[in-house]
Design a protein around this motif. Structure first.
Motif, PDB file in Angstrom:
ATOM      1  N   HIS A 290      41.186  61.674  13.771  1.00 18.99           N
ATOM      2  CA  HIS A 290      40.281  62.229  12.773  1.00 18.99           C
ATOM      3  C   HIS A 290      39.973  61.220  11.663  1.00 18.99           C
ATOM      4  O   HIS A 290      40.888  60.796  10.938  1.00 18.99           O
ATOM      5  CB  HIS A 290      40.898  63.464  12.113  1.00 18.99           C
ATOM      6  CG  HIS A 290      41.041  64.649  13.010  1.00 18.99           C
ATOM      7  ND1 HIS A 290      42.062  64.777  13.915  1.00 18.99           N
ATOM      8  CD2 HIS A 290      40.276  65.769  13.128  1.00 18.99           C
ATOM      9  CE1 HIS A 290      41.936  65.931  14.554  1.00 18.99           C
ATOM     10  NE2 HIS A 290      40.865  66.542  14.108  1.00 18.99           N
ATOM     11  N   THR A 292      39.136  60.461   8.023  1.00 19.07           N
ATOM     12  CA  THR A 292      39.608  61.313   6.923  1.00 19.07           C
ATOM     13  C   THR A 292      39.219  60.715   5.576  1.00 19.07           C
ATOM     14  O   THR A 292      39.311  59.503   5.365  1.00 19.07           O
ATOM     15  CB  THR A 292      41.142  61.477   6.992  1.00 19.07           C
ATOM     16  OG1 THR A 292      41.508  61.914   8.304  1.00 19.07           O
ATOM     17  CG2 THR A 292      41.626  62.500   5.978  1.00 19.07           C
ATOM     18  N   LEU A 315      39.134  66.354   6.830  1.00 18.33           N
ATOM     19  CA  LEU A 315      39.180  65.819   8.184  1.00 18.33           C
ATOM     20  C   LEU A 315      37.841  66.040   8.876  1.00 18.33           C
ATOM     21  O   LEU A 315      37.305  67.154   8.858  1.00 18.33           O
ATOM     22  CB  LEU A 315      40.274  66.515   9.010  1.00 18.33           C
ATOM     23  CG  LEU A 315      41.675  65.895   9.018  1.00 18.33           C
ATOM     24  CD1 LEU A 315      42.233  65.785   7.608  1.00 18.33           C
ATOM     25  CD2 LEU A 315      42.608  66.704   9.905  1.00 18.33           C
ATOM     26  N   SER A 324      42.092  70.260  15.641  1.00 15.13           N
ATOM     27  CA  SER A 324      41.908  69.921  14.226  1.00 15.13           C
ATOM     28  C   SER A 324      42.701  70.826  13.299  1.00 15.13           C
ATOM     29  O   SER A 324      43.156  70.391  12.232  1.00 15.13           O
ATOM     30  CB  SER A 324      40.418  69.977  13.872  1.00 15.13           C
ATOM     31  OG  SER A 324      39.702  69.002  14.587  1.00 15.13           O
ATOM     32  N   ALA A 350      39.089  71.017   7.466  1.00 14.45           N
ATOM     33  CA  ALA A 350      38.629  70.375   8.699  1.00 14.45           C
ATOM     34  C   ALA A 350      37.257  70.951   9.002  1.00 14.45           C
ATOM     35  O   ALA A 350      37.094  72.180   9.036  1.00 14.45           O
ATOM     36  CB  ALA A 350      39.591  70.635   9.848  1.00 14.45           C
TER      37      ALA A 350
END
Length: 766
Positions: A290, A292, A315, A324, A350
């Motif tokens: 991910h 970020t 994320l 996620s 997320a």
């Protein structure tokens, strides 16, 4: 790695040829070594079947588009083409997913990321299949992609489930608490790809009963079977997954966009169908780490002790949810690191975008926050004029401390001991200013600037990861141990991905039953489930199941002897294939005691339950944790920004060393993956399009990029709730080493270094 290594590994001294490796604590070599070196290891890409057809998948060239029409006429009419399928040909569930079923097998109305599958073709030759896929005409209405996760909150929904996958607001302590010193930072972590070296491939073989067998390098075969069966419109007992050789896995090894089309084509044609993904398809299809965005504010008192941590963590999940939610839980829970923080207020999100999907990669969530909170610790140390290692020692947690989630750290947490070990380890010598040593400079011969522009930096990283799944995940594994004719067989659906489970299973049975000849059966879904191969699960859960089954067989073996001689089985011991009593009266061999019988037992291992985080981010969400300290030494050319990692000193709490050589290899591999995340690995996706999806455009660290890795201490403080007391080994150095490298570059340049991987302009001194 230098031989100056680990204080704890000395307990397992090298054994000569007359004493082959045996049982727990020995460096038993992998059973797969010979097959891999001889080229006989059964990778999926090497499989073949009579009447084999070849598959190809048509993928979207756009990151976001509306599908106006799909015309497969030309593809169907090509000689040698046996089937062409689209979303209309999926007989079961049209959506699938690891945690949330939100991802279409084939896009129907909307394309949500570059490389999303649109159609698949089966033909009698791979070139024919690829040409037929290219002949499918798709009319798109191209839409503006949402690629900035911050804009996803206000953008039009990209998915019927919306753009927000999960929000975790963690609240711990007094929101009004404040420190005398405050530091802030904004940090960005790039998109790291697992970049499996072996080709991702699969073979589907239809069965006479209307079912299908899938031969895959699956890391979670039962979950993959259930997802496939739902999409195929079959019951799980009509789908069988046989796990082929896995060429290493640092993430979910096989993406469903490879598995599902090949199974559907086999069912449609009635013939075996094989798909071997190109490197480009691998980059487009499987999940990545991910990306970020992190905003941090740390409050500390005048001595540098932490008072409060505030953070916002965002994320980028890409187009679909995948894992996620789990990654976000880890990021929020470990946002303060292995430090005592009485007050913490963390917001985590997320979100969906039109970027490639993100998912499980070693240390997901924990790696991103580690880079950020360690940068914050460096800022505090700099403001106070305190040594960075000393500042960290003032704040480290220990067993009995409380996480910001409210969970008490009950497992061993020797963080101070780990940090002291790497701090006190001798520093490497400075390179000599001679032509012979030019290759040691950043950039190598002819590639570096003036040697006078090279600065050395030393930095630190402390990291932590969860063990097993979290938030109520039912972790369970089943294993069977059979013994006959002096040999043992272990049956367990735990997939060997390079973490060494098959070697460990052999060692457990050798240790428990005194039998050298131990075989681990190939994995398929006819066996009871063992769960996914991640987060050290199989060392703990599957290893625990094997141990329990082996002990049950041991009781079956010893009970008749104990009864005959009027003693309990506890007074008998097995070693080197012999059974002896405590007083030496009884001595016999295991083979004689078996007397031609077959003994077997099946057992399960299920760790203690966890609970989901509540609306304030509180809860006992984790079974256990592992910790690591890394000291990085780097040389930086402050004029051109090139960085050379000279040395990484590693200290890690491992619970118990089960296989010294295997453990060292896992730690070294994890550190190397972390160096890639720190310096080179970043899958670039301008406007959602994967740029240079190959191993020339995506820079993996090679053997020449790998620094000296010194494993200076392995702390063996057993976790009493874990089988054997061992902890997972490979994820936590991945989490920690990027932060340590960034810390060392900061020390060398005086620059903030707030982005991973580190760009050359960030390493140029001002």
């Amino acid at each position: 790695m230098s031989n100056e290594a680990a204080t704890a590994t000395s307990s397992a001294a090298p054994q000569g040829p007359e004493q082959p490796p045996h049982g727990i604590g020995s460096s038993l070599p992998s059973a797969q070594c010979r097959a891999k070196t001889e080229g006989t290891f059964p990778y999926a890409a090497d499989l073949w079947a009579e009447g084999l057809l070849w598959a190809a998948v048509l993928r979207s060239p756009h990151a976001h588009a509306r599908i106006v029409s799909i015309d497969t006429t030309h593809a169907r009419e090509m000689p040698g083409v046996r089937a062409v399928i689209t979303h209309e040909d999926v007989p079961g569930d049209a959506l699938h997913g690891r945690a949330v079923a939100d991802r279409p097998v084939f896009a129907s109305d909307v394309v949500r990321h570059h490389g999303e599958p649109i159609a698949a073709v089966a033909a009698d030759h791979p070139d024919t299949a690829r040409m037929a896929a290219a002949a499918i005409i798709v009319e798109y209405e191209v839409l503006d992609p949402v690629t900035d996760p911050e804009k996803a909150f206000e953008a039009e929904p990209l998915h019927p489930d919306g753009n927000l996958i999960r929000h975790i607001p963690l609240r711990h302590g007094d929101p009004e608490a404040a420190g005398e010193l405050v530091v802030e930072g904004l940090y960005r972590i790039g998109r790291q790809d697992p970049a499996p070296i072996g080709a991702e491939a699969g073979l589907a073989v239809p069965r006479p009963d209307g079912g299908v067998e899938l031969y895959l390098a699956s890391t979670d075969p039962h979950a993959d079977r259930d997802r496939a069966a739902a999409c195929f419109g079959l019951t799980p007992d009509h789908v069988k997954i046989v796990v082929t050789g896995v060429p290493g896995a640092t993430a979910d090894r096989e993406d469903a966009s490879f598995q599902l089309p090949v199974g559907l084509l086999a069912l449609r044609t009635g013939c075996p169908v094989k798909l071997t993904a190109t490197r480009e398809e691998s980059f487009l299809g499987h999940a990545h780490r991910h990306p970020t965005l992190l905003r941090y504010r740390h409050h500390a008192d005048a001595e540098g002790r932490l008072v409060k941590v505030e953070a916002q963590i965002l994320l980028d999940a890409g187009a679909y949810a995948d894992t996620s939610s789990e990654a976000l839980a880890a990021a929020v829970s470990f946002a303060c690191g292995p430090y005592v923080v009485p007050n913490a207020f963390i917001e985590g999100w997320a979100v969906r975008t039109n970027n490639p999907p993100s998912g499980h990669v070693r240390g997901e969530g924990a790696m991103q926050v580690c880079a950020a909170y360690e940068a914050q610790m460096d800022k505090i140390a700099k403001k106070l004029g305190v040594d960075p290692a000393e500042l960290r020692l003032r704040n480290v947690m220990a067993t009995g401390d409380i996480l910001p989630t409210g969970q008490t750290v009950t497992c061993p947490a020797p963080v101070a001991e780990l940090l002291a070990a790497v701090r006190d380890f001798p520093l490497p010598e400075l390179p000599k200013d001679t032509p012979e040593d030019e290759w040691l400079l950043p950039g190598g011969p002819e590639g570096a600037g003036e040697p006078a522009a090279v600065r050395r930096g030393v930095g630190y990283g402390l990291g932590m990861v969860q063990l097993l799944g979290a938030e109520g995940t039912d972790e369970v594994s089943t294993a069977t141990v059979k013994v006959h004719d002096g040999a043992a067989t272990v049956i367990c659906a735990a997939v060997e991905t390079g973490q060494g489970f098959t070697t460990l299973a052999r060692q457990i049975v050798q240790e428990t039953l005194g039998i050298d000849d131990v075989r681990v059966a190939p994995v398929d879904t006819d066996q009871p489930p063992a769960g996914p191969s991640c987060r050290g699960r199989h060392t703990w859960v599957s290893g625990g199941a094997v141990e329990r089954a082996a002990k049950m067989v041991r009781t079956q073996l010893l009970q008749p002897l104990a009864h005959k001689f009027g003693m309990s089985t506890e007074l008998l011991q097995i070693a080197d294939g012999k059974i002896t009593s405590y007083d030496g009266v009884l001595t016999t061999t295991v083979t004689e005691a078996m007397d031609g019988k077959e003994l077997w037992a099946t057992a399960q291992c299920r760790p203690h339950p966890t609970e989901p985080l509540d609306e304030a981010g509180q809860g006992d969400a984790f079974v256990g944790m592992a910790f690591c300290a890394v000291r990085a030494v780097v040389d930086v050319d402050i004029e051109i920004g090139s960085v050379r990692v000279v040395e990484l000193a590693v200290a890690q709490d491992v619970g118990r060393i089960l296989n010294p050589a295997q453990l060292r290899a896992r730690i070294e591999a994890g550190v190397t993956q972390g160096v890639g995340a720190a310096l080179t690995e970043n899958l670039r996706t301008p406007r959602g399009i994967v740029r240079h999806p190959d191993l020339t455009g995506y820079a993996l660290p090679t053997a020449l990029d790998t620094p000296d890795i010194r494993i200076v201490k392995l702390v063996e403080e057993r976790d009493v709730v874990a089988p054997f007391g061992a902890k997972a080994a490979s994820a936590v150095p991945v989490v920690t080493s990027p932060a340590a490298v960034a810390s060392a570059v900061r020390a060398a340049t005086g620059r903030p270094v707030n982005r991973l991987p580190i760009r050359p302009q960030a390493a140029v001194a001002q």
